[in-house]
Design a protein around this motif. Structure first.
Motif, short mmCIF file in Angstrom:
data_model
loop_
_atom_site.label_atom_id
_atom_site.label_comp_id
_atom_site.label_asym_id
_atom_site.label_seq_id
_atom_site.Cartn_x
_atom_site.Cartn_y
_atom_site.Cartn_z
N PRO A 286 0.82 -1.22 0.00
CA PRO A 286 0.00 0.00 0.00
C PRO A 286 0.86 1.27 0.00
N PHE B 162 -10.96 -6.03 -1.79
CA PHE B 162 -11.35 -5.80 -0.40
C PHE B 162 -10.23 -5.06 0.30
N GLU C 121 -9.01 -0.74 5.15
CA GLU C 121 -9.32 0.64 5.57
C GLU C 121 -10.70 1.07 5.10
N ASN C 122 -11.26 0.37 4.10
CA ASN C 122 -12.63 0.63 3.67
C ASN C 122 -13.59 -0.39 4.26
N PRO D 11 -16.93 -4.65 -0.70
CA PRO D 11 -16.60 -5.33 -1.96
C PRO D 11 -16.66 -4.37 -3.14
N PHE E 119 -22.24 4.52 -0.56
CA PHE E 119 -21.23 3.59 -0.05
C PHE E 119 -19.84 4.21 -0.06
N PHE F 181 -18.19 3.97 3.58
CA PHE F 181 -17.04 3.10 3.74
C PHE F 181 -15.73 3.80 3.38
N ARG F 182 -15.71 5.14 3.42
CA ARG F 182 -14.49 5.83 3.05
C ARG F 182 -13.42 5.57 4.10
N GLN F 183 -12.16 5.84 3.68
CA GLN F 183 -11.02 5.61 4.58
C GLN F 183 -11.03 6.68 5.67
N LEU G 25 -1.59 0.84 6.94
CA LEU G 25 -2.27 0.35 5.75
C LEU G 25 -1.78 -1.04 5.41
N SER G 26 -2.67 -1.87 4.89
CA SER G 26 -2.26 -3.19 4.42
C SER G 26 -2.63 -3.30 2.95
N PRO G 27 -1.93 -4.16 2.18
CA PRO G 27 -2.24 -4.25 0.75
C PRO G 27 -3.63 -4.84 0.56
N PRO G 28 -4.33 -4.44 -0.52
CA PRO G 28 -5.69 -4.92 -0.72
C PRO G 28 -5.70 -6.40 -1.08
N GLU G 29 -6.84 -7.06 -0.78
CA GLU G 29 -7.00 -8.47 -1.13
C GLU G 29 -7.95 -8.58 -2.30
N LYS H 285 -22.04 -10.66 -0.60
CA LYS H 285 -21.11 -9.69 0.00
C LYS H 285 -21.74 -8.31 0.06
N MET H 286 -22.51 -7.95 -0.98
CA MET H 286 -23.15 -6.63 -0.99
C MET H 286 -24.19 -6.53 0.11
N ALA I 41 -22.46 -5.90 3.19
CA ALA I 41 -22.03 -4.49 3.22
C ALA I 41 -23.20 -3.58 3.59
#
Lengths: 497, 321
Positions: free
Chosen positions: A322, A386, A389-390, A394, B38, B42-44, B51-55, B67-68, B71
């Motif tokens: 990141p 995914f 931080e958000n 999805p 959304f 769901f903003r940062q 921070l971690s890398p996205p999956e 999943k929605m 959410a």
């Protein structure tokens, strides 16, 4: 005032030169006083040859400003003059007192003269003398001078003045002498260092001290319209390679390996060899500019996904990271990423760290990256992102272009659906187990933790105190003024005063 | 900015807003007008976390739907509105008077029941005063004790200086409404007079600057609209919604007004619920306190709609359709 000059046999000159310059004056004086006067007396009788012989055998010494030497020389001159007078009377007497009008000084080129002063012998060179710090460099005496302007301050129409000024022809004219010209030139020459300065600005340094690797060599040379704007080349490797040839013997060349890039996804690497640094620099950066590749980046700061790549025996595991993570990798990969415009990455190299192989492996991996759209099309499934931080919302990053998304039944049992596994082609990076530090098992560690627990939160408490109270205070602060940080009894006394 | 001294809902002094707020109709309206963007929900948030890398995952349509739904459930949790309550009354519950032990100590003693698992409001906190009375602790004392024994994240023992008047006006001038409201929610209970003061100050400021969009899609939008409607200050809100051409939202606000102020005149008129503009006009005619401005706004909106229609028709004829 005329300086008395001394005529001394050539052999003696060599001996005198070896004497320490500080003592030269006095010693010369002593020596000459005692010996040469008598010797010179005998000269007139011995030598009857032409002035040419004298030139070969005698050297004119212009004395130093030491007063002792001056005294000695004046005495000598008086004697010489006496001798001269005698000589002039004889028809075929040699000219003892002669000065040189030409010498090696104005018979050799400037390059040859400088070489004489700064060079190292061939044998010395073989042993590595005259390299790096301590190597004397020639001073460019042309600096500060303009063609047409010299000691004589003259107006030369066509050279340093226009031929026609307005309607009149400009005439050759002698201007008054520029007094400060000499002083200026000397000043310039004094500022020029006689040794090659190897002190680099820290910002210009690469990752190899004062040497080339890691340093920038500028953008490739422009070709017609292509100006290579925004490009920067960095040296990754600079070696001296030799081969034996029949004609010259050991043939020495520079081999330079560079990577170039515009910080926006375009980049390329190249290798070139030449005999001089400037040649090889020019060759290699232009060659790198010819071999450009475009690599995809994610949000312009990192790679699209993790990947594994190899070239030769060098293997690299690259991880997407990141923002703010930085370039945590081998210095060669870091340099490449900086030129390409990748800002966050983690790369682990396994096997040899040959720079050329690392570069090739890394570039291979970068160009073999699959864009999100391509992956979605390959799999005929949605690709969803995914982010922690958000709150792991999805976010659909790519859907199959054909519009057809496979259902659960259409997917075979043995298909690899895990994203990381699919990307790494089934390879799994060995994650070494993290063991606790050896001190953590000792009983003294428990004691330390208990003691530390007392002051573990002090920083936060003090920060909160500054926010709420405005100063570091306790319940004693109001009653006792000395319970304040920075209080000293001397300041109290000063206040009392 | 002036705030009502008795806490924001003093227009009808003894009327409790809580039953109205928690009624089903009102809740549905408020949730509807809050919206669920959304990207905003769901903003940062900048909470100093690494921070971690996205999956990434490959998903079928059904999995994505699932999943929605998750959410959406999470977003409704995030958008849960802080309750609107009446200001709490001071506790005056004396358990016993013992003048015999007057002067036993020159400070008060506070006894707290620290049984695990009790909610803060149900926890018994009593105080023995130096003059011998044993009484139930006041709200402030009880809150302080609760924070000492069971500290809540984001809550401080002493309320931050942010909530003092000068600092509050300063922060609000910069437009940090959501930050102030979130901090107030973390620090105070919803029936705390301080909380009511702060929220009313913020809502007034938002109304004055017409920055309703800043709070849209947050959990504070509902209480904001409720406050404005309760105090009959919805004119500016309606005008700004009209300018954004959100007629349905305007109609929802009017319906909310009718639910809160059941004695309003526009309720008598039977208007087709789908005709949002008609409902709005009915409100303007009968109940509005600033008729002229609203009427102007409605006229402006209608003109814009007309001109747009005209333009589209012109384009069509130009293309020969």
């Amino acid at each position: 005032t005329m300086m008395a000059s001394l005529v001394v046999p050539r052999r003696w000159y060599r001996y005198l030169d070896t004497l320490n310059a500080r003592y030269l004056g006095s010693l010369r004086a002593k020596y000459l006083n005692s010996v040469s006067i008598r010797y010179l007396d005998t000269l007139s009788s011995r030598y009857t040859a032409s002035p040419g012989t004298l030139q070969r055998h005698f050297v004119t010494l212009v004395p130093s400003t030491s007063h002792m030497v001056a005294d000695a020389h004046i005495k000598l001159r008086q004697q010489q003059e006496a001798v001269n007078q005698v000589m002039c009377c004889t028809p075929s007497g040699p000219l003892i007192y002669s000065r040189r009008t030409t010498s090696f000084f104005n018979k050799l080129t400037a390059e040859q003269l400088w070489k004489g002063v700064t060079s190292v012998s061939n044998a010395g060179r073989k042993q590595g003398r005259g390299k790096g710090v301590g190597k004397k460099i020639a001073k460019d005496l042309n600096r500060g001078q303009i063609i047409g302007v010299g000691q004589e301050n003259m107006v030369w129409p066509g050279l340093n003045a226009p031929v026609i000024r307005g309607r009149e022809l400009v005439q050759q004219k002698k201007l008054p002498k520029d007094e400060e010209r000499e002083a200026r030139l000397i000043k310039i020459r004094n500022t020029m260092g006689s040794f090659r300065a190897l002190r680099l600005d820290p910002l210009d340094r690469g990752w190899c001290g004062n040497k080339m690797p890691g340093r920038s060599i500028g953008p490739p040379n422009p070709i017609e319209d292509d100006k290579f704007e925004g490009f920067d080349t960095r040296v990754l490797e600079l070696k001296i390679v030799t081969c034996m040839t029949a004609v010259f013997g050991r043939k020495r060349r520079f081999s330079m390996f560079v990577v170039t890039g515009n910080g926006n996804g375009l980049g390329g690497f190249a290798l070139a060899k030449a005999t001089t640094i400037s040649d090889v620099t020019r060759k290699v950066k232009n060659r790198a500019g010819q071999k450009l590749l475009y690599i995809e980046r994610y949000n312009e700061h990192t790679v699209l996904h993790d990947f594994f790549t190899y070239f030769g025996r060098t293997k690299i595991f690259v991880k997407k990271m990141p923002e703010g993570y930085g370039l945590v990798c081998h210095r060669a990969i870091r340099t490449i990423c900086q030129t390409l415009g990748i800002k966050d990455i983690h790369a682990k190299i396994e096997g040899p760290t040959n720079v050329q192989n690392i570069t090739k492996a890394f570039f291979l991996g970068l160009i073999r990256q699959k864009t999100h759209q391509k992956l979605a099309d390959e799999k005929q499934l949605h690709l969803v992102e995914f982010r922690k931080e958000n709150l792991n919302f999805p976010k659909v990053v790519a859907t199959p272009q054909s519009g057809k998304v496979r259902t659960q039944e259409e997917i075979p049992n043995n298909e690899e659906l895990d994203f990381t596994q699919h990307i790494m082609d089934g390879k799994v990076q060995l994650v070494k187990k993290k063991y606790p530090a050896p001190y953590e098992k000792l009983p003294s560690y428990e004691i330390y933790l208990k003691k530390y627990a007392r002051r573990r939160n002090h920083q936060k408490v003090m920060l909160n105190m500054l926010v709420e109270e405005g100063e570091y205070r306790s319940f004693y602060t109001d009653q006792y003024p000395e319970c304040r940080p920075g209080y000293s009894s001397k300041s109290e006394e000063a206040e009392a005063w | 900015i002036t705030h009502n001294k008795d806490g924001g809902y003093c227009d009808t002094p003894d009327r409790d807003p809580a039953p109205v707020f928690f009624s089903e109709n009102v809740q549905t309206i408020l949730k509807k007008i809050t919206g669920t963007d959304f990207n905003k929900v769901f903003r940062q948030r900048f909470d100093e976390k690494k921070l971690s890398p996205p999956e990434y995952k490959f998903m079928t349509d059904e999995e994505l739907k699932q999943k929605m739904k998750n959410a959406e459930r999470l977003s409704s949790k995030i958008l849960q509105m802080p309750p609107v309550l009446k200001e709490r009354q001071a506790i005056s519950n004396i358990l016993s008077r013992d003048p015999a032990i007057t002067g036993f100590e020159n400070c008060k003693f506070v006894f707290t029941d620290i049984t695990y698992g009790l909610p803060d409001r149900k926890r018994l906190v009593v105080v023995r005063d130096p003059d011998g009375t044993l009484r139930q602790a006041s709200w402030e004392e009880a809150e302080r004790m609760n924070q000492i024994y069971n500290p809540r994240p984001g809550r401080k023992l002493k309320p931050p200086k942010l909530f003092q008047e000068e600092h509050l006006t300063n922060v609000l001038e910069r437009g940090e409404y959501e930050f102030v409201l979130d901090s107030a929610c973390a620090q105070f209970e919803p029936d705390d007079p301080e909380y009511l003061r702060i929220t009313s100050v913020v809502y007034e400021s938002v109304d004055k600057k017409r920055c309703y969009q800043l709070l849209h899609s947050t959990r504070h939008y509902g209480p904001l609209c409720f406050y404005l409607t309760w105090n009959k200050k919805i004119e500016n809100l309606l005008i700004s919604l009209l300018q954004q051409e959100k007629l349905e939202a305007c109609a929802d606000i009017v319906r909310l007004y009718q639910l809160i102020h059941t004695d309003c005149k526009s309720k008598m008129i039977n208007v087709d619920p789908n005709q949002h503009l008609e409902l709005l006009k009915a409100y303007v005619e009968h109940d509005s306190l600033q008729q002229q401005q609203l009427q102007l706004a409605i006229q402006a909106y209608q003109e814009i709609v007309r001109e747009r229609q005209q333009y589209n028709e012109n384009v069509k004829t130009a293309h020969g359709l």
